[in-house]
Scaffold this motif. Structure first.
Motif, short mmCIF file in Angstrom:
data_model
loop_
_atom_site.label_atom_id
_atom_site.label_comp_id
_atom_site.label_asym_id
_atom_site.label_seq_id
_atom_site.Cartn_x
_atom_site.Cartn_y
_atom_site.Cartn_z
N SER A 139 0.82 -1.20 0.00
CA SER A 139 0.00 0.00 0.00
C SER A 139 0.86 1.26 0.00
O SER A 139 1.83 1.35 0.77
N ALA A 141 0.05 3.90 1.27
CA ALA A 141 -0.20 4.61 2.52
C ALA A 141 0.96 4.46 3.50
O ALA A 141 1.15 5.30 4.38
N ALA A 223 -11.59 0.78 11.71
CA ALA A 223 -12.00 1.39 10.45
C ALA A 223 -13.51 1.55 10.37
O ALA A 223 -14.02 2.55 9.86
N SER A 227 -15.49 4.96 10.02
CA SER A 227 -16.47 5.23 8.97
C SER A 227 -17.78 5.70 9.56
O SER A 227 -18.46 6.56 8.98
N SER A 234 -8.58 6.44 4.92
CA SER A 234 -9.00 5.24 4.21
C SER A 234 -8.81 4.00 5.07
O SER A 234 -8.07 4.02 6.05
N TRP A 235 -9.47 2.92 4.65
CA TRP A 235 -9.35 1.66 5.41
C TRP A 235 -7.91 1.17 5.43
O TRP A 235 -7.44 0.70 6.47
N GLU A 237 -5.20 2.89 5.29
CA GLU A 237 -4.44 3.72 6.22
C GLU A 237 -4.76 3.39 7.67
O GLU A 237 -3.86 3.38 8.52
#
Length: 310
Positions: A139, A141, A223, A227, A234-235, A237
């Motif tokens: 990723s 991230a 996460a 949300s 983001s998920w 991250e």
């Protein structure tokens, strides 16, 4: 006759600990509950589902660390109860104590039960670190961690501390003969069981697959809560933030994961989250994973003690 008051005290002790903990953490409980009441209920339900799957994953790891087959229902109940015990003792000691009593009740000898706990404790951080490395490599991230990555001086300090502890342990085992014999026997038992377990694919899958799934499921809880509250991260991250925080300070013996929570807030802020929202997300995570199951877990723990499963 004297055994009955002792068993009654053991049954009531978890409930007493819940009451004391709740009274000493009233501001945190109120703030976390207030934040959750305004969050998206759909995402909170998803977070609760990931929390429940975490107990299943923990049960898989416990089963994978032992050659004998354990009763799945009682094993799952013991892991649920172990969560409540962890609030009384730091660094997972409470959960290990509950599991040790459970294994002894299943007829597992003390040395092999202890070796199973040691293997469980070893596999968890190794699997978490491997999962973190995979996420950092896969990723983009991971590049945002930047300042959170330890410098050379910090790494050398940690390495020196590890080498010092290993040297002290080696000296103690060499000098103190009464200590050397049980430790040597434990290591021999642990190595024998580990070799046997790794010749059985189902145990390898339960041990390593469950150990890798546990931090991922916990990160999914964070996460999902984020949300629900509109966390601008983001998920991927969030997963990296959780794994990095847990790997960095997971060994700190603080009840309830206080050090990990602080590191997680700091890491989420580094990924661009406002401090207040990152703090609320971590509080919501603790509400769902620790505070909400605390009373049911204490009740299950008392029931297991009363029925002599523990």
């Amino acid at each position: 006759m004297a055994a009955r008051p002792v068993r009654l005290a053991l049954c009531l002790a978890p409930l007493l600990l819940v009451v004391v903990w709740g009274l000493t953490n009233r501001p945190l409980m109120y703030e976390g509950a207030a934040r959750l009441t305004s969050a998206d209920p759909g995402w909170l339900l998803a977070a609760l589902g990931f929390t429940c799957l975490g107990w299943v994953a923990a049960s898989c790891v416990r089963q994978g660390a032992l050659p004998e087959r354990l009763p799945p229902g009682l094993l799952l109940a013991s892991q649920f109860a172990a969560g409540a015990a962890n609030h009384a003792l730091p660094a997972g000691i409470g959960a290990h104590a509950v599991t040790l009593r459970f294994l002894r009740g299943r007829g597992i000898p003390l040395d092999r039960a202890t070796a199973s706990l040691a293997l469980y404790s070893l596999v968890k951080p190794v699997a978490k670190t491997l999962v973190l490395v995979v996420f950092l490599a896969a990723s983009p991230a991971g590049r945002q961690l930047g300042e959170l990555v330890p410098d050379r001086r910090t790494l050398l300090t940690v390495l020196a501390a590890v080498v010092t502890l290993a040297a002290v342990a080696a000296v103690l085992l060499t000098v103190v003969q009464s200590l050397r014999r049980p430790v040597t026997a434990l290591l021999r038992t642990a190595l024998a069981d580990a070799r046997q377990l790794h010749t059985r694919p189902c145990r390898v899958l339960a041990l390593w697959g469950g150990a890798a799934a546990m931090p991922l499921l916990q990160a999914c809880v964070v996460a999902s809560v984020g949300s629900a509250m509109g966390l601008p991260v983001s998920w991927a991250e969030v997963v990296i933030a959780f794994l990095a925080a847990g790997t960095a300070v997971g060994a700190v013996p603080a009840p309830g994961g206080i050090a990990v929570d602080a590191a997680l807030v700091f890491t989420l802020v580094a990924f661009g989250s406002p401090l207040a929202l990152a703090t609320a997300t971590v509080i919501g995570f603790r509400v769902l994973t620790d505070w909400l199951p605390l009373l049911p877990g204490a009740l299950v723990l008392s029931a297991l003690i009363r029925s002599k499963v523990l």
